[in-house]
Design a protein around this motif. Sequence first.
Motif: not given
Length: 940
Positions: A662-667, A783-784, A817-822
């Motif tokens: 599942s997506v954990d962290q993102r921007n 990002s700005a 970015f996005k991180t996915y953690v199982r």
Amino acid sequence: MFMKRTLREVLSLSLVLTAGTVAAQAPADSESRRPGLVRVGPPAALEMKRARSTGIDLRTLSNEPEKDPVAPVSLAGGLPQIAAATATGPSTAAPATLSNFPGLDFANWGSRRPPDPVGDVGPNYYIQAVNSAIGIYRKSDSVRVAAFTFDAFMSQGSFGNLCDSDNLGHPVVLYDSFEDRWVITDFAFRFDASFNILDPPGAFQCFAVSRTGDPVSGGWNFYSLQITDAVNDYPKLGIWPDGIYMSANMYGFKAGGGFEGPRVWALNKAQMYAGEPTIRVVSFNAPVGEFSLLPANARLPTGTPPPGTPNYFGVVWQYAWAVSIYKFHVDWVRPSLSTFTGPFLAAALPAWLNPPVTATARGGNNNTTIVARLMMQNQYTNLGGVESLWNVHTVGHPTAAGVAALRWYQATVTGGTVGAASAQAATYAPDTTHRYVPSLAVDRAGNMAIGYSASSATLFPAVRYVGRLATDAPNTLPQAEASLVEGTGSQTAGSNWGAYSAMTIDPDGCTFWYTNEYYMATGGDWQTRIGSFAYPACTPQVSGALQGNVTSAAGGAPIPGATLTVGSRTTTTDGAGFYQFPDLPSGTYPSLAASAPGYGSSSFTSVAVAEGAGTSKDFPLGAAPTSGCLLETSPADFQTGVPTNVDLTASSGDAILLKPSSVDQRNTTLSTSAFGITATKWGGQTFTAGLTGRLTRVDLILFCVNCTGSFPNLTLSLRATSGNLPVGTDIASATIPGLNSAAGRLFPVTFNSPPMVTAGTVYALVIRPVADPSVGIYALTQSATSVYASGQAVWSGNGGGAWTAPLTGGQTTDAGFKTYVRTGFAALGDFVSSAKDGNPGTGFTTSWSTLSWSATIPAETSLQFQVAASNSAAGPFRFVGPDGTAATFFNTSGASLSQFNGNRYLEYKAYLSTTDGTMTPTLNDVAVCYTDTTPPVVSP
């Protein structure tokens, strides 16, 4: 309606680069740089629920149009005179219009600009859609018989979601000539005061499919597809024998949310046309380096794809010297075996030039040209045994800088093989007039027509068309340019134009129909025009008939009451076992099937109905078994069902709980800035893990500016941090294939050995190329300001030796970015079987005996069942336990199913659960047993 599509400028600490192109141009060795094929997956098997099926006569809907919040400009005067356009080039006269009449306009029906005009044509009606209304026109006299807003129309579905009230546009109208059905769709969502899309509920694609070939009074079935992870911008659809195919560009829900890649879907049209309550849908996330894929659209009179042919998605985003083609094969019996593969390149040298972003128009604002995007439809033809895809889009004039022109293609796909070179590819630029927002179609004789907008500093936007005969020299358009309508004004309320137009072919196989926008007077009141024409070299299609007999294979006795289906068309045999489909449009139909109670079914594929004659197909049907056990023991068996958080492949032949990532962290909130990254100047992003588990995947938003030649791979690694900066060596690393996308894209990377991350710990993602592109520079978007509170963008100028957090306006920034953690096995999952058919003969009924299974159920896990039955394969199926309610479950193998006796069809639902993420129940096999018997005789 357009979502924001910003091309990225590249900024590094001491270097500013501008993304000057939107599509890659061809280097000298382009033919040698064909990309390797990718197989995207696994597929997502989804379900779509029917809202309502209604027999409403659309003439009764309210004709009160939507009102735009901006007051429309009041215009005087009537329709302009239709005048032929003056064009240099060939002198062969284009065909005159057969119909030419006004469509919907902004003042009465528009809700926003641009209108996004689309339309399609059936046997008796032409249906047009704009933002955000629908008009139905009678072909025989061009009379508009009904018009209504999308909200008025879709609310007839009583969805209970935003499809009832918040339809926002990007409409699509399609006529399915194989099935004699209509499809109308648009998207729906809501904004908050800051123009973030509200999530929940997210976005919806709203569908209406006609119940018959009569769109006015034949009734409609309504469905909606909810999308909860991103918004589905610029949706495009195509009709295919086995389904309705769709694509969309996915963006984050936040205002200015970044592009997250294209997505494609296949929808089970047979279920939709039949009004079934649950519809199977298969979806893939397409390669993130692409943008605006266009599904193929097939028509009965211009040739049927052979059985098993995948739908073809076309795109020109990455290569200016070729059309990229992807193949989407859907398996409705075993959805998990569906595939999406490509790209297969059909070279079309020389490379085209980028068009101007806008085109000048007399006395008004410039109009957007819709850059680097194939324009609907991606028409499939199968003529004389040659299968082709026909496409068109806007390009730059080959000799006049800053002028928009048209580029069209014929790519062959005969037998499923994409030709290495396009059969035809040419740019139409006869003078320095801008030509843009095109659409093409091909008739049954192989003649082609392209419609488009034309404008210049001395020309108000006009609606024109041009074409070629099948006998004309290749790569030419000798049928002279003609006008559907010459505009007498330009727009001054913005610059968005189009964002598309629609050329389509009539069910007669010869008549072209086209719609586009124009202005009668300078201001903000857009108009639309609808017209038709045909080439004399095309002979209209003539209907035929399909008929035959259905008999018992044992003895040859006729079978009365047998059901025959040609797609969505059905009929039954009479007492002598005879059936007939009279007045059936000629052409090759994908299939003809026969079935009868107590008999096995049988079918023919590629059934050719001759013009003006009867075609005979006879069916001998064998008797069906009267008892047995319907088993699921192998992967192929289980794959006929629908899993939710259940894995059917990890343990061969078994069903276990899924280990989801599942997506954990993102921007995805980004600016037009980015870090330039090289083999010695590295970029990165720190993040704080929110979950403890395996980091299986990372998405980074990257692009390459002015890149040609070689595109080396990039390395993404995970490192520890100190003081929110990377330290130490790589904990894990993975490779991102070299890229040449000139606009920011989410590029996914999967770790072969996923590293552990711990919630609350700060880690760093580090990105660098193994070598620099031969020309250009890779870039990591940013990002700005500081928008991600749990980390920051980082940069190293000496190959990772020292790291800093660059500041912009005194603030740190963040990469996309996005991180996915199982984290382990899903806590809950379920598996719904395919419908089990007792198929009793006439005078018999099905008695269901037992539900049996074998499984391994460790401590902290559970496995239980419910069962549902119906006398229709489409249901409804209501799952219950032993006491007939949804509150109980079958927990013991060999459970009695007698409460379901008398129902022909039965489904089971297995519920898997665990309270320990390291453990899962394992379902090995299932057996459902039955006997068909005669009902007992009840004495009076």
